[in-house]
Write a protein that holds these residues in place. Structure first.
Motif, PDB file in Angstrom:
ATOM      1  N   PRO A  93       0.819  -1.212   0.000  1.00 48.05           N
ATOM      2  CA  PRO A  93       0.000   0.000   0.000  1.00 48.05           C
ATOM      3  C   PRO A  93       0.855   1.265   0.000  1.00 48.05           C
ATOM      4  N   GLY A  94       0.236   2.381  -0.335  1.00 53.62           N
ATOM      5  CA  GLY A  94       0.927   3.670  -0.297  1.00 53.62           C
ATOM      6  C   GLY A  94       0.402   4.600  -1.365  1.00 53.62           C
ATOM      7  N   SER A  98       3.566  10.393  -2.819  1.00 53.55           N
ATOM      8  CA  SER A  98       4.632  10.424  -1.813  1.00 53.55           C
ATOM      9  C   SER A  98       5.477   9.152  -1.790  1.00 53.55           C
ATOM     10  N   MET A  99       5.298   8.290  -2.757  1.00 48.12           N
ATOM     11  CA  MET A  99       5.947   6.984  -2.752  1.00 48.12           C
ATOM     12  C   MET A  99       7.407   7.058  -3.181  1.00 48.12           C
ATOM     13  N   TYR A 103      10.487   1.724  -3.696  1.00 46.00           N
ATOM     14  CA  TYR A 103       9.363   0.949  -3.164  1.00 46.00           C
ATOM     15  C   TYR A 103       8.449   0.495  -4.299  1.00 46.00           C
ATOM     16  N   PHE A 104       8.173   1.416  -5.214  1.00 44.37           N
ATOM     17  CA  PHE A 104       7.338   1.072  -6.375  1.00 44.37           C
ATOM     18  C   PHE A 104       8.021   0.005  -7.221  1.00 44.37           C
ATOM     19  N   GLU A 105       9.304   0.196  -7.478  1.00 45.41           N
ATOM     20  CA  GLU A 105      10.038  -0.755  -8.319  1.00 45.41           C
ATOM     21  C   GLU A 105      10.082  -2.133  -7.673  1.00 45.41           C
ATOM     22  N   ASN A 147      -4.418   4.589  -2.986  1.00 44.73           N
ATOM     23  CA  ASN A 147      -3.495   4.112  -1.954  1.00 44.73           C
ATOM     24  C   ASN A 147      -2.948   2.705  -2.221  1.00 44.73           C
ATOM     25  N   PHE A 148      -3.194   2.175  -3.414  1.00 46.31           N
ATOM     26  CA  PHE A 148      -2.656   0.858  -3.760  1.00 46.31           C
ATOM     27  C   PHE A 148      -2.041   0.867  -5.161  1.00 46.31           C
ATOM     28  N   GLY A 149      -1.522   2.029  -5.575  1.00 50.59           N
ATOM     29  CA  GLY A 149      -1.009   2.173  -6.936  1.00 50.59           C
ATOM     30  C   GLY A 149       0.130   1.242  -7.283  1.00 50.59           C
ATOM     31  N   ALA A 150       1.028   0.988  -6.353  1.00 51.12           N
ATOM     32  CA  ALA A 150       2.163   0.104  -6.632  1.00 51.12           C
ATOM     33  C   ALA A 150       1.689  -1.329  -6.825  1.00 51.12           C
ATOM     34  N   PHE A 151       0.850  -1.792  -5.918  1.00 53.36           N
ATOM     35  CA  PHE A 151       0.339  -3.161  -5.983  1.00 53.36           C
ATOM     36  C   PHE A 151      -0.533  -3.352  -7.217  1.00 53.36           C
ATOM     37  N   ASN A 152      -1.429  -2.385  -7.489  1.00 58.05           N
ATOM     38  CA  ASN A 152      -2.275  -2.456  -8.687  1.00 58.05           C
ATOM     39  C   ASN A 152      -1.417  -2.548  -9.951  1.00 58.05           C
TER      40      ASN A 152
END
Length: 240
Positions: A93-94, A98-99, A103-105, A147-152
């Motif tokens: 999540p995040g 602000s990520m 973390y995204f990668e 709030n779940f852009g990385a996971f999505n």
């Protein structure tokens, strides 16, 4: 000897472990793979205690050499790879604004890049005889949520890669499938890891673990003339 690889194995009362148990019970020599040697050894020992064939292999899904070694081990000698399951990818999540880029990668590498590495090895080891390659998805595979852009992003990319692969490899006898798990799983990650949440949703709100495993088994058993690419699993009270 027909063999299976299940990667993304954690606690015994978890999806990866129960997939390993089910297919070992079906008579497949099952290679139980995950990040932690102690976890995969515990699951393999449990399966062996039931009189079935299992081997625990510590594997980093994001590392090409680690994945390659896993497949070399699972296909050595008389072993014939008939099933491979990619069950890797925890929620990340995040807020995107602000990520941290790392973390995204990392989320993408775990959910999608690792799936690519796993798929490439699986396909090349299943040819020319065919086999079944299954990916674990989530509601995040289907839609973006705040709030779940990385996971999505990671799960959505994995689903589209799997769909492309299904079209590429179907004519070669490789059944590629994707299982959308829409909601919390009734396993130890939720029940023991987030007990307050488990209590809040109640037993009726947790997806039955064996029911999820049934969906994978259903896809594994399908005839080449009646293949399914995608199955979604949820409780009767899940909002979707």
């Amino acid at each position: 000897m027909k063999t299976a690889i299940v990667i993304g194995v954690g606690p015994l009362n978890g999806l990866g472990a129960q997939l390993s148990v089910r297919f070992a019970q079906r008579g497949l020599r099952t290679f139980v793979a995950g990040r932690t040697q102690a976890n995969v050894d515990a699951v393999a020992s449990h399966i062996q205690g039931q009189g079935h064939d299992a081997i625990g292999v510590a594997t980093d899904a994001r590392d090409p050499d680690s994945i390659s070694s896993l497949f070399d081990l699972a296909t050595a000698g008389e072993n014939e790879l008939t099933l491979a399951i990619y069950n890797v990818g925890n929620n990340t999540p995040g807020q995107i604004a602000s990520m941290d880029p790392g973390y995204f990668e990392a989320s993408w590498r775990t959910c999608c890049f690792g799936g690519f590495l796993f798929a490439q090895e699986a396909v090349n080891h299943m040819l020319p005889d065919g086999g079944t390659l299954l990916f674990t998805g989530a509601s995040a595979s289907m839609r973006g949520r705040a709030n779940f852009g990385a996971f999505n992003s990671g799960k959505g990319a994995l689903r589209l890669m799997a769909q492309a692969l299904a079209k590429e490899c179907g004519p070669d006898g490789i059944h590629v499938g994707h299982v959308v798990i829409d909601g919390p799983i009734g396993g130890d990650k939720i029940i023991k890891g987030i007990p307050q949440y488990a209590e809040q949703v109640g037993e009726a709100g947790l997806i039955d673990l064996q029911g999820i495993v049934d969906a994978y088994e259903y896809m594994y058993d399908q005839s080449r003339r009646a293949w399914t690419f995608e199955v979604d699993v949820r409780t009767s009270i899940e909002k979707w």
